[in-house]
Design a protein around this motif. Sequence first.
Motif, PDB file in Angstrom:
ATOM      1  N   CYS A 173       0.832  -1.206   0.000  1.00 13.71           N
ATOM      2  CA  CYS A 173       0.000   0.000   0.000  1.00 13.71           C
ATOM      3  C   CYS A 173       0.866   1.256   0.000  1.00 13.71           C
ATOM      4  CB  CYS A 173      -0.924   0.007   1.221  1.00 13.71           C
ATOM      5  SG  CYS A 173      -2.327  -1.126   1.125  1.00 13.71           S
ATOM      6  N   MET A 174       1.962   1.234   0.768  1.00 13.41           N
ATOM      7  CA  MET A 174       2.872   2.381   0.795  1.00 13.41           C
ATOM      8  C   MET A 174       3.466   2.623  -0.589  1.00 13.41           C
ATOM      9  SD  MET A 174       4.923   1.754   4.389  1.00 13.41           S
ATOM     10  CE  MET A 174       5.928   3.241   4.210  1.00 13.41           C
ATOM     11  N   PHE A 175       3.864   1.549  -1.244  1.00  8.90           N
ATOM     12  CA  PHE A 175       4.493   1.688  -2.556  1.00  8.90           C
ATOM     13  C   PHE A 175       3.481   2.135  -3.599  1.00  8.90           C
ATOM     14  CE2 PHE A 175       8.763   0.735  -3.976  1.00  8.90           C
ATOM     15  CZ  PHE A 175       8.662   0.878  -5.350  1.00  8.90           C
ATOM     16  N   PHE A 176       2.287   1.531  -3.569  1.00 11.30           N
ATOM     17  CA  PHE A 176       1.267   1.904  -4.552  1.00 11.30           C
ATOM     18  C   PHE A 176       0.752   3.316  -4.298  1.00 11.30           C
ATOM     19  CE2 PHE A 176      -2.877   1.858  -6.658  1.00 11.30           C
ATOM     20  CZ  PHE A 176      -2.529   1.329  -7.891  1.00 11.30           C
ATOM     21  N   ALA A 177       0.794   3.752  -3.032  1.00 11.38           N
ATOM     22  CA  ALA A 177       0.380   5.122  -2.709  1.00 11.38           C
ATOM     23  C   ALA A 177       1.252   6.142  -3.422  1.00 11.38           C
ATOM     24  CB  ALA A 177       0.440   5.346  -1.200  1.00 11.38           C
ATOM     25  N   ALA A 178       2.503   5.770  -3.668  1.00 11.02           N
ATOM     26  CA  ALA A 178       3.418   6.667  -4.375  1.00 11.02           C
ATOM     27  C   ALA A 178       3.144   6.693  -5.874  1.00 11.02           C
ATOM     28  CB  ALA A 178       4.864   6.246  -4.122  1.00 11.02           C
ATOM     29  N   ILE A 179       2.060   6.038  -6.281  1.00  6.44           N
ATOM     30  CA  ILE A 179       1.663   6.010  -7.689  1.00  6.44           C
ATOM     31  C   ILE A 179       0.269   6.597  -7.878  1.00  6.44           C
ATOM     32  CG2 ILE A 179       1.161   4.520  -9.658  1.00  6.44           C
ATOM     33  CD1 ILE A 179       3.153   2.497  -8.487  1.00  6.44           C
ATOM     34  N   SER A 180      -0.670   6.214  -6.989  1.00  8.31           N
ATOM     35  CA  SER A 180      -2.084   6.480  -7.266  1.00  8.31           C
ATOM     36  C   SER A 180      -2.600   7.795  -6.705  1.00  8.31           C
ATOM     37  CB  SER A 180      -2.941   5.337  -6.703  1.00  8.31           C
ATOM     38  OG  SER A 180      -2.936   5.372  -5.287  1.00  8.31           O
ATOM     39  N   GLY A 181      -2.196   8.177  -5.479  1.00 10.21           N
ATOM     40  CA  GLY A 181      -2.717   9.386  -4.856  1.00 10.21           C
ATOM     41  C   GLY A 181      -4.117   9.241  -4.296  1.00 10.21           C
ATOM     42  N   SER A 182      -4.633   7.996  -4.226  1.00 13.86           N
ATOM     43  CA  SER A 182      -6.013   7.766  -3.794  1.00 13.86           C
ATOM     44  C   SER A 182      -6.057   6.686  -2.727  1.00 13.86           C
ATOM     45  CB  SER A 182      -6.866   7.349  -4.996  1.00 13.86           C
ATOM     46  OG  SER A 182      -8.087   6.778  -4.586  1.00 13.86           O
ATOM     47  N   GLY A 183      -6.851   6.920  -1.663  1.00 13.36           N
ATOM     48  CA  GLY A 183      -7.011   5.926  -0.611  1.00 13.36           C
ATOM     49  C   GLY A 183      -7.815   4.712  -1.050  1.00 13.36           C
ATOM     50  N   PRO A 184      -9.070   4.907  -1.487  1.00 12.34           N
ATOM     51  CA  PRO A 184      -9.866   3.769  -1.952  1.00 12.34           C
ATOM     52  C   PRO A 184      -9.225   3.042  -3.131  1.00 12.34           C
ATOM     53  CG  PRO A 184     -11.259   5.680  -1.582  1.00 12.34           C
ATOM     54  CD  PRO A 184      -9.850   6.155  -1.456  1.00 12.34           C
ATOM     55  N   GLY A 185      -8.551   3.801  -4.014  1.00 10.03           N
ATOM     56  CA  GLY A 185      -7.868   3.172  -5.146  1.00 10.03           C
ATOM     57  C   GLY A 185      -6.759   2.246  -4.701  1.00 10.03           C
ATOM     58  N   THR A 186      -6.058   2.636  -3.641  1.00 11.84           N
ATOM     59  CA  THR A 186      -4.987   1.791  -3.100  1.00 11.84           C
ATOM     60  C   THR A 186      -5.568   0.523  -2.481  1.00 11.84           C
ATOM     61  OG1 THR A 186      -3.620   3.743  -2.660  1.00 11.84           O
ATOM     62  CG2 THR A 186      -3.057   1.731  -1.482  1.00 11.84           C
ATOM     63  N   VAL A 187      -6.663   0.665  -1.735  1.00 15.55           N
ATOM     64  CA  VAL A 187      -7.312  -0.523  -1.149  1.00 15.55           C
ATOM     65  C   VAL A 187      -7.763  -1.482  -2.238  1.00 15.55           C
ATOM     66  CG1 VAL A 187      -9.205  -1.349   0.302  1.00 15.55           C
ATOM     67  CG2 VAL A 187      -8.098   0.808   0.842  1.00 15.55           C
ATOM     68  N   ALA A 188      -8.376  -0.934  -3.285  1.00 16.05           N
ATOM     69  CA  ALA A 188      -8.884  -1.782  -4.368  1.00 16.05           C
ATOM     70  C   ALA A 188      -7.742  -2.515  -5.071  1.00 16.05           C
ATOM     71  CB  ALA A 188      -9.673  -0.941  -5.361  1.00 16.05           C
ATOM     72  N   ALA A 189      -6.663  -1.788  -5.370  1.00 17.18           N
ATOM     73  CA  ALA A 189      -5.553  -2.388  -6.119  1.00 17.18           C
ATOM     74  C   ALA A 189      -4.839  -3.465  -5.310  1.00 17.18           C
ATOM     75  CB  ALA A 189      -4.563  -1.295  -6.538  1.00 17.18           C
ATOM     76  N   ILE A 190      -4.550  -3.173  -4.044  1.00 14.73           N
ATOM     77  CA  ILE A 190      -3.792  -4.105  -3.207  1.00 14.73           C
ATOM     78  C   ILE A 190      -4.701  -5.165  -2.588  1.00 14.73           C
ATOM     79  CG2 ILE A 190      -2.239  -4.317  -1.222  1.00 14.73           C
ATOM     80  CD1 ILE A 190      -1.040  -2.829  -3.632  1.00 14.73           C
ATOM     81  N   GLY A 191      -5.865  -4.717  -2.099  1.00 16.50           N
ATOM     82  CA  GLY A 191      -6.759  -5.638  -1.411  1.00 16.50           C
ATOM     83  C   GLY A 191      -7.314  -6.731  -2.299  1.00 16.50           C
ATOM     84  N   THR A 192      -7.563  -6.421  -3.567  1.00 17.52           N
ATOM     85  CA  THR A 192      -8.104  -7.428  -4.495  1.00 17.52           C
ATOM     86  C   THR A 192      -7.184  -8.645  -4.581  1.00 17.52           C
ATOM     87  OG1 THR A 192      -9.186  -5.708  -5.797  1.00 17.52           O
ATOM     88  CG2 THR A 192      -8.837  -7.835  -6.873  1.00 17.52           C
ATOM     89  N   LEU A 193      -5.890  -8.416  -4.491  1.00 18.97           N
ATOM     90  CA  LEU A 193      -4.935  -9.514  -4.568  1.00 18.97           C
ATOM     91  C   LEU A 193      -4.619 -10.115  -3.205  1.00 18.97           C
ATOM     92  CD1 LEU A 193      -2.402  -7.993  -7.136  1.00 18.97           C
ATOM     93  CD2 LEU A 193      -4.132  -9.730  -7.576  1.00 18.97           C
ATOM     94  N   LEU A 194      -4.478  -9.272  -2.184  1.00 17.12           N
ATOM     95  CA  LEU A 194      -3.921  -9.754  -0.926  1.00 17.12           C
ATOM     96  C   LEU A 194      -4.955 -10.185   0.114  1.00 17.12           C
ATOM     97  CD1 LEU A 194      -0.757  -7.531  -0.472  1.00 17.12           C
ATOM     98  CD2 LEU A 194      -0.882 -10.006  -0.610  1.00 17.12           C
ATOM     99  N   ILE A 195      -6.178  -9.668   0.064  1.00 18.33           N
ATOM    100  CA  ILE A 195      -7.188 -10.158   1.013  1.00 18.33           C
ATOM    101  C   ILE A 195      -7.478 -11.646   0.780  1.00 18.33           C
ATOM    102  CG2 ILE A 195      -9.619  -9.984   1.700  1.00 18.33           C
ATOM    103  CD1 ILE A 195      -9.405  -6.965   1.417  1.00 18.33           C
ATOM    104  N   PRO A 196      -7.727 -12.089  -0.466  1.00 20.68           N
ATOM    105  CA  PRO A 196      -7.880 -13.541  -0.680  1.00 20.68           C
ATOM    106  C   PRO A 196      -6.606 -14.326  -0.353  1.00 20.68           C
ATOM    107  CG  PRO A 196      -8.747 -12.305  -2.550  1.00 20.68           C
ATOM    108  CD  PRO A 196      -7.989 -11.328  -1.702  1.00 20.68           C
ATOM    109  N   ALA A 197      -5.429 -13.747  -0.663  1.00 16.20           N
ATOM    110  CA  ALA A 197      -4.164 -14.441  -0.376  1.00 16.20           C
ATOM    111  C   ALA A 197      -3.971 -14.621   1.117  1.00 16.20           C
ATOM    112  CB  ALA A 197      -2.997 -13.654  -0.977  1.00 16.20           C
ATOM    113  N   MET A 198      -4.298 -13.611   1.914  1.00 15.63           N
ATOM    114  CA  MET A 198      -4.184 -13.744   3.364  1.00 15.63           C
ATOM    115  C   MET A 198      -5.153 -14.794   3.907  1.00 15.63           C
ATOM    116  SD  MET A 198      -3.436 -10.005   5.112  1.00 15.63           S
ATOM    117  CE  MET A 198      -4.302  -8.931   3.981  1.00 15.63           C
TER     118      MET A 198
END
Length: 421
Positions: free
Chosen positions: A97-122
């Motif tokens: 999330c920290m790394f993607f934040a340096a790309i997107s500038g959006s809170g919900p966008g960061t959750v969507a991008a990272i969470g879609t992959l890592l919530i199921p993985a966790m």
Amino acid sequence: MIFVLLFLVCLCLGVPIFATLGVPSLIELLTSPIPLESLAHSLFDGVDKFPLLAIPNFVLAGAIMSRAGITRDIIEVMRAIVGQAFGGLAIVTILSCMFFAAISGSGPGTVAAIGTLLIPAMKDDGYPKDFAAAVASSGGTLGILIPPSNPLIVYGVLASVSIGDLFLAGLLPGILMGALLIGTTWLISRIKGYRGAPRQFSRAEFLSTLWVAKFSLATPFVVLGGIYGGIFTPVEASVIAVAYAILVGVVIKRSIGLRDLWHALSEASTVCGGLILIMGTAIFFGEFLALNMIPQKIAAILLDITTDPIVMLLLIALILIVLGTFMETLSTVIILTPILLPLIKQLGIDPIHFGILLVVTSEIGFLTPPLGVNLFVACGISGLTIEQVSRRVLPFIATIIVGLLILVFFPQISLLLPSLN
């Protein structure tokens, strides 16, 4: 008085924010001798701000990179580094999330991008699903603090503060908040025994994932390095970010096509279309705030309570946390900046430092119902209810509050890098 009452009524009724700002201002205009043409001028002036061009480009760049597989590359590198620790995959989520934040500038966008992959993985790795959703939604709050940040751009425009300096000011607080969230994640995982499958750190695996992800990992360095190095402005950097995202996704990785680009453009236009409406009416609203001397009246009330800058910042932070529960982040920034900025300057508080505190308090609003946007995104991904995730996110809210207090008492953390610029 009618102006203020109409605003409060619209706010309490949940009227869309552009109408909440516009309706009281229009009524005030119609009952005043001010020419009606001033409405058109104000609406145009609200969006005729060159720095605002950075927002649609950064949103578009984040949408393209998410579809191009850059997010997956980042996750694999972070997993190779800390995946073997207690809470390893949860820590990977925060780092990603920290790394993607340096790309997107959006809170919900960061959750969507990272969470879609890592919530199921966790979940597959043995972590409780509600904990996984809480970690992803909390890590996503860093999307509006670590530069580039859409709320910081809007604040910079309204406060007439250098956006480059704001980006620099957000870097160390972003790292601090990320470190605190990682510490909280590790502590909870250690107590609860969340670990997944333990494995040893493999240098070969790390170097392999690093090589595969080299172009993805270079993204924030290309964008932010150019800004901090004085090579290009934040607006130019946002265009470079889009061009680099297309280069990586279409030419290098060959992972996206015209359909993906179209969806990314649609996502960016949806986000920024709403912003244009709000910014236009916000300038109109701000003019009538000044006409009715609302900022001066609010400043007088608060100054009757205290004149100590630290106590004042704590009081304002408390007010912002409460408002953030009911108001979207950009709306909070747009409405409160013209009201609070004169007070901040009167007390000698640096506007750059205040901008960072404004964004950090807005992070808390991402995690608190009924308008906790990050929570809703994480719930949509995990299939859980808002109540289930809200309970697990409480330790992370406490962590962000601790970070906020550190920043209030130690403004040097925010101001160190801008002072060196």
